[in-house]
Design an enzyme around this catalytic site. Structure first.
Site, PDB file in Angstrom:
ATOM      1  N   CYS A   1      42.552  10.560  55.326  1.00 35.18           N
ATOM      2  CA  CYS A   1      41.139  10.629  54.930  1.00 35.18           C
ATOM      3  C   CYS A   1      40.949  11.205  53.522  1.00 35.18           C
ATOM      4  O   CYS A   1      39.871  11.065  52.938  1.00 35.18           O
ATOM      5  CB  CYS A   1      40.352  11.438  55.951  1.00 35.18           C
ATOM      6  SG  CYS A   1      40.451  10.769  57.631  1.00 35.18           S
TER       7      CYS A   1
ATOM      8  N   ASN B   1      33.742   7.550  60.845  1.00 37.54           N
ATOM      9  CA  ASN B   1      34.812   8.001  59.958  1.00 37.54           C
ATOM     10  C   ASN B   1      35.696   6.810  59.610  1.00 37.54           C
ATOM     11  O   ASN B   1      36.444   6.318  60.457  1.00 37.54           O
ATOM     12  CB  ASN B   1      35.624   9.101  60.667  1.00 37.54           C
ATOM     13  CG  ASN B   1      36.726   9.673  59.792  1.00 37.54           C
ATOM     14  OD1 ASN B   1      37.052   9.129  58.746  1.00 37.54           O
ATOM     15  ND2 ASN B   1      37.311  10.769  60.225  1.00 37.54           N
TER      16      ASN B   1
ATOM     17  N   HIS C   1      33.733  13.525  52.476  1.00 36.58           N
ATOM     18  CA  HIS C   1      34.326  12.625  53.457  1.00 36.58           C
ATOM     19  C   HIS C   1      33.407  12.535  54.665  1.00 36.58           C
ATOM     20  O   HIS C   1      32.972  13.553  55.206  1.00 36.58           O
ATOM     21  CB  HIS C   1      35.703  13.163  53.858  1.00 36.58           C
ATOM     22  CG  HIS C   1      36.315  12.465  55.027  1.00 36.58           C
ATOM     23  ND1 HIS C   1      36.309  11.106  55.166  1.00 36.58           N
ATOM     24  CD2 HIS C   1      36.944  12.958  56.127  1.00 36.58           C
ATOM     25  CE1 HIS C   1      36.922  10.780  56.297  1.00 36.58           C
ATOM     26  NE2 HIS C   1      37.297  11.884  56.895  1.00 36.58           N
TER      27      HIS C   1
END
Length: 316
Positions: free
Chosen positions: A119, A273, A243
């Site tokens: 990520c 996500n 993020h």
């Protein structure tokens, strides 16, 4: 050599299949797994995610995102002399997804490689491309985060399968004498590998509480690090673009920086996500909605398995 690299344009792409929380709950119920829209939203802020078609790979998602970024930048694919793709889900073990994307763009010859920092991948890729441009080794770079993370999910584990989705985001960087990427910071702590990982041949394993604790602290430190490098304070940040993993983590990060939530770009509710794609997806959404304007200062942040984290302070 140029003093800076600068974001010239951005683009993004989400697959056609939108899966709402209700859709996902119905799918899981068929396998005896209980969840609900309320349960997911309360814990994550996520309302939906997008899943790639069975025949779609990361390079397929990256291509329209890259084309949109090139168009926004007013740059031809042939002008790109560096392609860096951040992905945890490459099309193949080799060649790189970046090389496959290069062929799909109809160009050849320029450097093309992948970066794997989960990520945090887009921040890692952005920092690498920035350094190569500043060193004079590239003039225009295509930096992309692209993931088909749905293929790493165990749909019998509701603590993880509700979190992730597929997508791609891209930016074009160009050499500039005007301020652009002011500072970046990258970090990793392999001692924490077990809190978020995909063991060989398995699915995503995550210790949610450990991830939350590590993420908020790491992101705060990285943000202050890049502010110090750039000689700026948190007051100079127009937009925090973190993020897009979990709304609680994002709000915790904004609070630590003393920023009102109104100055944080939030898109996690719509696409979940998307790992390395999430920061450029959020950036592109804010640019196209007219929220992010030229000359504004952006704080980009990412945190992911590894344990990895990073931040970039950018004048857009």
């Amino acid at each position: 050599m140029p003093a800076y690299s600068r974001i010239l344009g951005s683009g993004s792409y989400l697959p056609e299949r939108r899966v709402s929380n209700a859709d996902l709950a119905a799918q899981l119920a068929a396998d005896g797994v209980e969840t609900s829209d309320a349960w997911i939203q309360e814990r994550t802020g996520i309302q939906a995610r997008y899943f790639a078609a069975p025949n779609q790979c990361s390079s397929d998602l990256a291509l329209p995102a890259a084309q949109a970024a090139l168009q926004a930048a007013g740059v031809e694919a042939a002008d790109i002399d560096l392609i860096v793709v951040a992905t945890t889900t490459p099309d193949m073990t080799f060649p790189s997804t970046a090389a496959l994307l290069q062929a799909k763009l109809g160009v050849h010859g320029c450097a093309a490689f992948d970066v794997q920092a989960v990520c945090s991948g887009f921040l890692y890729a952005l920092s690498v491309a920035d350094a190569m441009i500043r060193a004079g080794n590239a003039r225009k770079a295509l930096v992309i985060g692209a993931e088909v993370f749905s293929r790493l999910l165990d749909f019998k584990d509701r603590t993880t399968c509700v979190l992730f989705g597929d997508g791609a985001g891209a930016v074009v960087l160009g050499a500039s004498e005007e301020p652009g990427i002011l500072a970046t910071a990258l970090h990793a702590d392999g001692r924490q590998a077990g809190v978020l990982c995909v063991p060989q041949g398995e699915y995503v394993h995550m210790d949610g509480q450990a991830v939350f604790k590590l993420a908020v602290g790491a992101l705060e430190k990285a943000a202050h690090e890049v502010l110090e490098k750039a000689g700026r304070t948190a007051d100079s940040i127009d937009w925090l673009i973190p993020h897009q993993a979990n709304l609680r983590i994002m709000k915790g990060t904004a609070k630590k920086l003393g920023l009102p939530e109104e100055r944080m770009v939030v898109t996690v509710h719509e696409h979940g996500n998307t790992s390395a794609a999430s920061v450029p997806l959020a950036l592109d959404a804010a640019v196209r909605e007219g929220r992010v304007q030229r000359g504004q200062t952006l704080m980009l942040e990412g945190v992911g398995g590894g344990f990895t984290w990073g931040a970039a302070l950018v004048v857009y």
